[in-house]
Write a protein that holds these residues in place. Structure first.
Motif, PDB file in Angstrom:
ATOM      1  N   THR A   1       0.829  -1.200   0.000  1.00 36.17           N
ATOM      2  CA  THR A   1       0.000   0.000   0.000  1.00 36.17           C
ATOM      3  C   THR A   1       0.866   1.254   0.000  1.00 36.17           C
ATOM      4  O   THR A   1       2.040   1.225   0.381  1.00 36.17           O
ATOM      5  N   VAL A   2       0.248   2.347  -0.411  1.00 32.20           N
ATOM      6  CA  VAL A   2       0.847   3.673  -0.301  1.00 32.20           C
ATOM      7  C   VAL A   2      -0.155   4.563   0.433  1.00 32.20           C
ATOM      8  O   VAL A   2      -1.294   4.737  -0.025  1.00 32.20           O
ATOM      9  N   PHE A   3       0.253   5.085   1.569  1.00 31.07           N
ATOM     10  CA  PHE A   3      -0.543   6.055   2.323  1.00 31.07           C
ATOM     11  C   PHE A   3       0.137   7.414   2.222  1.00 31.07           C
ATOM     12  O   PHE A   3       1.369   7.506   2.227  1.00 31.07           O
ATOM     13  N   GLU A   4      -0.672   8.473   2.172  1.00 29.72           N
ATOM     14  CA  GLU A   4      -0.129   9.830   2.141  1.00 29.72           C
ATOM     15  C   GLU A   4      -0.788  10.683   3.217  1.00 29.72           C
ATOM     16  O   GLU A   4      -2.002  10.608   3.433  1.00 29.72           O
TER      17      GLU A   4
ATOM     18  N   ASP B   1       9.088   1.728   3.605  1.00 33.29           N
ATOM     19  CA  ASP B   1       9.790   2.951   3.226  1.00 33.29           C
ATOM     20  C   ASP B   1       8.932   4.154   3.600  1.00 33.29           C
ATOM     21  O   ASP B   1       7.701   4.107   3.510  1.00 33.29           O
ATOM     22  N   ILE B   2       9.591   5.217   4.007  1.00 38.60           N
ATOM     23  CA  ILE B   2       8.902   6.474   4.299  1.00 38.60           C
ATOM     24  C   ILE B   2       9.629   7.609   3.597  1.00 38.60           C
ATOM     25  O   ILE B   2      10.843   7.764   3.723  1.00 38.60           O
TER      26      ILE B   2
ATOM     27  N   LEU C   1       3.893  13.421   3.854  1.00 40.58           N
ATOM     28  CA  LEU C   1       4.529  12.167   4.249  1.00 40.58           C
ATOM     29  C   LEU C   1       3.925  11.039   3.424  1.00 40.58           C
ATOM     30  O   LEU C   1       2.709  10.993   3.238  1.00 40.58           O
ATOM     31  N   ILE C   2       4.774  10.150   2.929  1.00 34.86           N
ATOM     32  CA  ILE C   2       4.335   8.999   2.138  1.00 34.86           C
ATOM     33  C   ILE C   2       4.873   7.734   2.792  1.00 34.86           C
ATOM     34  O   ILE C   2       6.082   7.607   3.005  1.00 34.86           O
TER      35      ILE C   2
ATOM     36  N   ARG D   1       0.127   7.364  -6.206  1.00 32.80           N
ATOM     37  CA  ARG D   1       1.321   7.834  -5.508  1.00 32.80           C
ATOM     38  C   ARG D   1       1.802   9.129  -6.165  1.00 32.80           C
ATOM     39  O   ARG D   1       1.911   9.236  -7.375  1.00 32.80           O
ATOM     40  N   LYS D   2       2.076  10.159  -5.348  1.00 37.71           N
ATOM     41  CA  LYS D   2       2.455  11.472  -5.862  1.00 37.71           C
ATOM     42  C   LYS D   2       3.976  11.650  -5.871  1.00 37.71           C
ATOM     43  O   LYS D   2       4.687  11.143  -5.008  1.00 37.71           O
ATOM     44  N   HIS D   3       4.424  12.409  -6.858  1.00 37.20           N
ATOM     45  CA  HIS D   3       5.833  12.800  -6.972  1.00 37.20           C
ATOM     46  C   HIS D   3       5.865  14.320  -7.126  1.00 37.20           C
ATOM     47  O   HIS D   3       5.744  14.842  -8.233  1.00 37.20           O
ATOM     48  N   PRO D   4       5.996  15.057  -6.026  1.00 36.95           N
ATOM     49  CA  PRO D   4       5.858  16.509  -6.076  1.00 36.95           C
ATOM     50  C   PRO D   4       7.165  17.222  -6.436  1.00 36.95           C
ATOM     51  O   PRO D   4       8.260  16.821  -6.035  1.00 36.95           O
ATOM     52  N   VAL D   5       7.020  18.315  -7.192  1.00 36.42           N
ATOM     53  CA  VAL D   5       8.133  19.214  -7.475  1.00 36.42           C
ATOM     54  C   VAL D   5       7.642  20.648  -7.313  1.00 36.42           C
ATOM     55  O   VAL D   5       6.448  20.929  -7.393  1.00 36.42           O
TER      56      VAL D   5
END
Length: 440
Positions: free
Chosen positions: A37-40, A100-101, A117-118, A354-358
Motif C-alpha cells: 500500500t501507499v498512504f499519504e 519505506d517512508i 509524508l508517504i 502515488r504522488k511525486h511533487p516538485v
C-alpha cells in the motif's frame, strides 16, 4: 527498523486509535493485510487566512517509530480489554516497521494536497501508524506554520519562544522545537533544550521583584548573580523609575530591559529615548505580553530588539492543528499490480495514486507552482525542484533526520524555502494559496 525504544525509552504503539487495530484484525481475516500500500499524509485546505504551511514534526515522528512496538504490557492490555483476538496479538508481538517512508523535509512549505509524508509498506504495517503520524505532524506543523508567520512579521528581529506554561508539558517541548525550525532564535523550555539541542534563554519574572523589599534590591541581586548582561524586567511598578534604577546599578553594560504590559509600541519608543539619554545606547529592549504575528508586525514601528511570544505560538495562533489526513492512495490488486484508489465522499475528496511533487521555479528562482506527478515525476519541468526526501528505507532509518542535527538542517530548509516564496512574506493576510497546486 531499529528496535531501540524511542528517546527516553518511550513506547509509542498505543498512541493510536482502537479502530486501527480492529482494521488490522479484519484485514488479517480477509487475507488483504499483506497487500502493498501507499498512504499519504496531506492537508485538504489551509486554515482560513493562511497562504502556506510549514512542515515540522518529522524528526520526532521518526524517533517515535523506533518505539512503535508492542511489549508485554501493551499486549496484556489489548488482550485483557478484548481489543483484538489472539491471532492479531501474535502479529503485533512481532511488529517492526519494514517499509519505506518519504516526505517533505522539515522546514519546507506545503500547500493543499501536498503529500507531506508517504508511507509505503504492507497494509498491516501502514494502517496502524495513522494516529501517531497525524498527532505529531498536525501539532508540530501547526506551530511551525504560526511561527513562520511571526518570524516574517518580525522582519529580522529575533523571536523567542516562551509558551511552555500555556501547553501540555510534552506539547510544550515539541512546540519549542517546531518554533526553532521556523526561525525562532531560542526557547525558554529546558527540556526542549536538552532533548533537541536548542538554545535556551530566560532571566526573571515579576515574582522575583515582588519577593524583595525594593525593586533596587531585586535588580542588584540579579545583576550580582547573572552579570550586567542580564535582562531586567522593568514594569512591575513604575517603568521609568525602574529603567533609571537599572541604569544606575548596571551602567552602560546593561544587556536589556523587558516590557511586558501596557502600550508596548509607545512605551518602547520612550524607553529607548530614556535609555539613550542615560548613555545606554547598547541596552536592548525585549517586548513580551500576548504577542502574535499581527502585534509583532505593528511593533516593527517600535525600537524593540526582540519579541518573546507564548500563548499565540503554542496554540497555532488561531489554527491549533494543521488539519492533515492520512489516506490510502494506492494498493496492489490480486495480480500484485499497484492501482490508484481514492474516496469520493462529499467535501472529503482526494486524488488517488502515488504522488511525486516538485516545485516549479521561474528564471529568478521564485516558486510559481507546486506540481504533483501521478505515479511518476512530472515531465517537461526543467526548472523544478523535487520535494521528497527518503527518511526510511526497508525499515532502516537514514541518517540526518533525527536529533539536533535534524533541527539545524530544518531551520536552514525553512530559510531557503522562504527565499523561494517571496510573495508569502509580503502578503501574509491574503487567503488564497501562495502558489497553485496542479497535477501532471
Amino acid at each position: 527498523m531499529d528496535t531501540t525504544p524511542a528517546r527516553d525509552g518511550r513506547i509509542t504503539s498505543l498512541y493510536t486509535d482502537h479502530y486501527e487495530l480492529t482494521m488490522l484484525q479484519a484485514a488479517l481475516h480477509s487475507g488483504a493485510a499483506e497487500r502493498r500500500t501507499v498512504f499519504e499524509a496531506f492537508a485538504r485546505a489551509l486554515p482560513e487566512g493562511r497562504r502556506y504551511g510549514i512542515v515540522a514534526g518529522t524528526g520526532r515522528l521518526l524517533e517515535g517509530l523506533a518505539g512503535f512496538r508492542f511489549g508485554p504490557s501493551e499486549l496484556e492490555f489489548l488482550d485483557r480489554t478484548g481489543v483484538v483476538n489472539a491471532e492479531t496479538l501474535a502479529r503485533l508481538a512481532d511488529f517492526r516497521f519494514s517499509g519505506d517512508i518519504w516526505g517533505y523535509p522539515e522546514g519546507e512549505a506545503y500547500f493543499p494536497y501536498s503529500p507531506v509524508l508517504i508511507v509505503e509498506s504492507s497494509f498491516a504495517e501502514a494502517c496502524i501508524l495513522e494516529t501517531f503520524v497525524l498527532s505529531v505532524l498536525n501539532h508540530d506543523s501547526a506551530i511551525a506554520s504560526a511561527a513562520s508567520r511571526m518570524v516574517s512579521a518580525a522582519a529580522g528581529r529575533p523571536c523567542l519562544e516562551m509558551g511552555s506554561r500555556r501547553a501540555q508539558e510534552e506539547a510544550a517541548a515539541a512546540a519549542a522545537r517546531a518554533a526553532v525550525i521556523a526561525g525562532f532564535a531560542a526557547t525558554s523550555n529546558l527540556e526542549a533544550g536538552r532533548r533537541f539541542g536548542l538554545r535556551t534563554v530566560g532571566t526573571a519574572a515579576h515574582s522575583f521583584t515582588l519577593l524583595h523589599d525594593t525593586e533596587q534590591d531585586a535588580f542588584r541581586a540579579q545583576l550580582d548573580s547573572l552579570g550586567p548582561g542580564t535582562t531586567l524586567l522593568v514594569d512591575t511598578y513604575d517603568v521609568e523609575a525602574a529603567v533609571r534604577t537599572a541604569v544606575e546599578l548596571a551602567g552602560d553594560q546593561l544587556g536589556a530591559v523587558r516590557l511586558d504590559s501596557g502600550d508596548l509600541l509607545a512605551q518602547a519608543r520612550w524607553v529607548r529615548e530614556l535609555l539613550d539619554s542615560l548613555g545606554n545606547v547598547r541596552t536592548k529592549i525585549v517586548v513580551t505580553s500576548d504577542l502574535d504575528e499581527y502585534s509583532v508586525a505593528a511593533l516593527r514601528a517600535a525600537p524593540a530588539d526582540s519579541y518573546g511570544i507564548g500563548t499565540a505560538l503554542v496554540t497555532g495562533s488561531g489554527a491549533p492543528t494543521a488539519g492533515m489526513v492520512y489516506k490510502l492512495v494506492s494498493r496492489t490488486n490480486d495480480a500484485g499490480e499497484f492501482t490508484a484508489v481514492a474516496k469520493s465522499s462529499k467535501n472529503k475528496i482526494n486524488v488517488g495514486g502515488r504522488k511525486h511533487p516538485v516545485r516549479r521555479l521561474d528564471g529568478s528562482g521564485t516558486a510559481t507552482h507546486e506540481v504533483l506527478g501521478l505515479g511518476r515525476l512530472p515531465a517537461d519541468e526543467p526548472h523544478a525542484r523535487p520535494l521528497l526526501e527518503r527518511f526510511i528505507r526497508g525499515g532502516e532509518l537514514l541518517p540526518g533526520w533525527t536529533g539536533p542535527e535534524a533541527v539545524a538542517r530544518a531551520r536552514l530548509r525553512h530559510t531557503d524555502t522562504m527565499a523561494e516564496l517571496p510573495a508569502i512574506v509580503n502578503r501574509l493576510q491574503r487567503g488564497e494559496p501562495a502558489i497553485p497546486t496542479i497535477y501532471a
